[in-house]
Design a protein around this motif. Structure first.
Motif, mmCIF file in Angstrom:
data_model
loop_
_atom_site.group_PDB
_atom_site.id
_atom_site.type_symbol
_atom_site.label_atom_id
_atom_site.label_comp_id
_atom_site.label_asym_id
_atom_site.label_seq_id
_atom_site.Cartn_x
_atom_site.Cartn_y
_atom_site.Cartn_z
ATOM 1 N N TYR A 18 0.813 -1.209 0.000
ATOM 2 C CA TYR A 18 0.000 0.000 0.000
ATOM 3 C C TYR A 18 0.851 1.265 0.000
ATOM 4 O O TYR A 18 1.919 1.309 0.603
ATOM 5 N N ASN A 19 0.345 2.281 -0.665
ATOM 6 C CA ASN A 19 0.833 3.639 -0.531
ATOM 7 C C ASN A 19 -0.109 4.335 0.458
ATOM 8 O O ASN A 19 -1.140 3.774 0.844
ATOM 9 N N ALA A 20 0.210 5.553 0.881
ATOM 10 C CA ALA A 20 -0.657 6.256 1.818
ATOM 11 C C ALA A 20 -0.506 7.752 1.652
ATOM 12 O O ALA A 20 0.573 8.250 1.314
ATOM 13 N N ASP A 21 -1.607 8.494 1.878
ATOM 14 C CA ASP A 21 -1.535 9.946 1.925
ATOM 15 C C ASP A 21 -0.652 10.354 3.112
ATOM 16 O O ASP A 21 -0.592 9.654 4.127
ATOM 17 N N ARG A 22 0.031 11.476 2.966
ATOM 18 C CA ARG A 22 0.865 11.952 4.075
ATOM 19 C C ARG A 22 0.025 12.187 5.327
ATOM 20 O O ARG A 22 0.441 11.907 6.446
ATOM 21 N N GLU A 23 -1.189 12.732 5.135
ATOM 22 C CA GLU A 23 -2.064 12.987 6.283
ATOM 23 C C GLU A 23 -2.465 11.676 6.953
ATOM 24 O O GLU A 23 -2.578 11.596 8.178
ATOM 25 N N ALA A 24 -2.644 10.622 6.126
ATOM 26 C CA ALA A 24 -3.000 9.318 6.687
ATOM 27 C C ALA A 24 -1.865 8.786 7.556
ATOM 28 O O ALA A 24 -2.097 8.230 8.646
ATOM 29 N N VAL A 25 -0.626 8.959 7.104
ATOM 30 C CA VAL A 25 0.522 8.514 7.894
ATOM 31 C C VAL A 25 0.605 9.283 9.206
ATOM 32 O O VAL A 25 0.867 8.711 10.270
ATOM 33 N N ASP A 55 -9.192 9.886 4.939
ATOM 34 C CA ASP A 55 -10.593 9.637 5.328
ATOM 35 C C ASP A 55 -10.767 8.230 5.870
ATOM 36 O O ASP A 55 -11.485 8.002 6.853
ATOM 37 N N HIS A 56 -10.113 7.266 5.220
ATOM 38 C CA HIS A 56 -10.215 5.874 5.680
ATOM 39 C C HIS A 56 -9.626 5.722 7.076
ATOM 40 O O HIS A 56 -10.212 5.055 7.947
ATOM 41 N N VAL A 57 -8.471 6.345 7.314
ATOM 42 C CA VAL A 57 -7.843 6.248 8.634
ATOM 43 C C VAL A 57 -8.722 6.914 9.692
ATOM 44 O O VAL A 57 -8.873 6.398 10.812
ATOM 45 N N GLU A 58 -9.314 8.069 9.359
ATOM 46 C CA GLU A 58 -10.196 8.735 10.316
ATOM 47 C C GLU A 58 -11.366 7.835 10.698
ATOM 48 O O GLU A 58 -11.785 7.784 11.866
#
Length: 565
Positions: A18-25, A55-58
């Motif tokens: 997986y890759n991830a948004d910086r905000e997700a990290v 959004d998914h992490v939130e």
């Protein structure tokens, strides 16, 4: 190992495909239990997802909070233990570890800047009129044929230390329409900027003023080379043009600098000093040249370096989509980047030709493994997923990529940027200057090297010594001086191909040959390719240097070449 840093979270996500948004990290690293939060985010990701979104992490973290509230009220979930650590996830889109042999012999840079089997790096070669060449680095080129990726990444870079800025990017700034006025504009801008570099060395006069001077006097001219021809006596006649007119300049064959004429290309800007012929004021004058100057890199130039020990991998010409793309070598390179030995490699700079492209040369379709250009970029993106997710990646296009061929080349359109968004890779135009932790790296794909090599004598520029052709571009302070030849140039309001400032590192590709050396303390690197010899290359006698990765120490500008083929 606890996931106490964003870098480890990125590495763990990458190992699971997986890759991830910086905000997700950032959200995952700030969770009360980052390990459990990451496991839950992966477990609950949609089956077709390649990137973990903020959004998914939130949503996952919100479920944590609801679970904690329920537990405190005595109503523990029976079938949805979100806060419980999940078993290891199956890796998606990442190749497994490899054990294909042991680390083989070391190599050295020969005078040509190549790699041999002697176990050391020597001087990159002495220059002739191209300038000084010093030791390009004390690193050892190694053949890495056995690289196993550890079960858990040991990479732990300090992301706050990183810095990458881009200058000279034409993307979104292109204004040329192909009208005559555009061509006038770009050449006037070139002359203005390069003549400024030369006027500090000579007291130049406009050609119209020189024409009116009395014969026998001394003067200087800064001009663009409009014509070069030899006389019946073996001397050289150079026509120089400035914004006011043209003037003939004669270089006598017995002058000690006469061989510098062999290095001249049409449309480059030079300065000459000399003595006017006696009949100058009659309108038939000529300047007998006593000195000739290029814009050049000052011999006293001292490059900048990073404040910490950090490295950048310099590669080019991946050519995914070709039947000759070296997938195994690429994967060995990617696996090596996950090892402790590569823990300081925090930047990956790709100098063009990510894919093989379509219709680039005659009968190319016969050599394609992937015939659709978008599918080629999709596959390139899959291979890019193999490298560590914490790498800072920057890519520029080349002549095989799906952008305009005329230089400067804007970066990719939004559709292709979306395809290549793995690890938040950054994309810039060709050429661009990338400042990495204070080190200015001029990235240029290198199509004009074909022209330089074709026009100049073999001892000044050749495919076996691609770095020497790069020395010529540094001397001329322009990455593609000659217009109307092999290199397609786009007219713009300004000339994006001029080197206004001296780079610390000059990185090119295109010619599929490995070579490096230092010119007046500027490190010139041509990084080879990741494509074995094609039938077309064989027909034109190109024997590529494939599967190499130059690794640059940004704190010393020393370089090690690693071989994965």
């Amino acid at each position: 190992m606890p996931l106490e840093t964003p870098a480890r979270i990125v590495s763990e996500l990458t190992s699971r495909g997986y890759n991830a948004d910086r905000e997700a990290v950032t959200l995952l690293s700030g969770a009360d239990d980052p390990d459990a939060a990451l496991d839950a985010a992966v477990e609950r990701a949609p089956d077709d997802a390649l990137k973990i979104s903020a959004d998914h992490v939130e949503t996952v973290l919100a479920e944590f909070e609801r679970a904690d509230t329920s537990v405190s009220n005595g109503n523990e979930y029976e079938n949805n233990p979100v806060g419980e650590t999940s078993p290891p996830q199956e890796t998606k889109g990442v190749r497994g570890n490899r054990n294909t042999g042991e680390v083989a012999q070391a190599s050295k840079a020969t005078d040509a800047g190549g790699v041999t089997d002697a176990g050391e790096v020597t001087d990159a070669g002495e220059s002739t009129n191209a300038g000084e060449s010093t030791n390009a680095g004390d690193g050892v080129g190694e053949n890495v044929s056995d690289v196993s990726r550890p079960d858990e990444s040991i990479r732990d870079p300090d992301l706050d230390e990183r810095s990458l800025e881009i200058e000279g990017d034409v993307t979104g700034e292109s204004t040329g329409t192909g009208e005559y006025a555009d061509f006038v504009s770009v050449f006037r801008d070139r002359f203005k900027r390069l003549s400024k570099q030369l006027r500090s060395r000579v007291n130049a006069r406009p050609t119209t003023a020189v024409q009116k001077m009395p014969g026998g006097g001394e003067t200087a001219i800064v001009g663009m080379v409009s014509d070069i021809r030899s006389t019946t006596s073996g001397h050289w006649l150079i026509e120089l043009e400035d914004t006011s007119g043209t003037y003939p300049c004669l270089v006598m064959k017995d002058r000690e600098f006469a061989d510098a004429v062999d290095e001249l290309l049409h449309d480059e800007v030079i300065a000459v000093e000399g003595t006017l012929s006696d009949d100058n004021d009659d309108g038939d004058g000529i300047l007998f040249v006593d000195s000739l100057y290029f814009p050049d890199v000052p011999r006293t130039y001292q490059p900048s370096t990073a404040d910490r020990h950090v490295q950048a991998a310099l590669i080019s010409d991946v050519h995914v989509g070709s039947q000759e793309f070296m997938a195994d070598a690429w994967s060995r390179f990617a696996d090596w980047l996950h090892t402790e030995e590569a823990e300081h490699v925090e930047y990956l700079l790709v100098a063009g030709d990510m894919v093989e492209g379509v219709g680039v040369y005659p009968n190319q379709d016969d050599e394609l493994d992937i015939v659709d250009i978008y599918d080629q970029y999709e596959q390139f993106s899959e291979y890019l997923k193999e490298v560590p997710g914490d790498l800072e990646i920057l890519m520029i296009p080349g002549n095989h990529d799906a952008v305009r061929l005329a230089e400067p080349q804007p970066g990719f359109d939004e559709e292709l940027r979306d395809i290549m968004s793995v690890h938040d890779a950054r994309i810039s135009g060709n050429p661009s200057t990338v400042t990495v932790e204070g080190v200015d790296i001029l990235m240029y794909h290198g199509v004009s090297l074909d022209e330089v090599i074709a026009e100049l004598p073999d001892d000044k520029a050749s495919y076996d010594d691609p770095h020497k052709a790069m020395y010529q571009l540094l001397k001329k302070r322009h990455v593609a001086p000659q217009f109307g030849g092999k290199t397609r140039l786009a007219p713009e309001e300004e000339d994006y191909l001029v080197m206004d400032t001296v780079p610390d590192v000059f990185h090119t590709g295109h010619v599929h040959k490995l070579g490096w050396g230092k010119y007046h303390n500027v490190l010139a690197v041509n990084s080879g390719c990741w494509q074995e010899q094609t039938a077309f290359q064989k027909s034109v006698n190109i024997d590529p240097d494939a599967g190499f990765a130059p690794i640059l120490d940004l704190d010393t500008l020393d370089m090690t070449v690693r071989q994965f083929s």
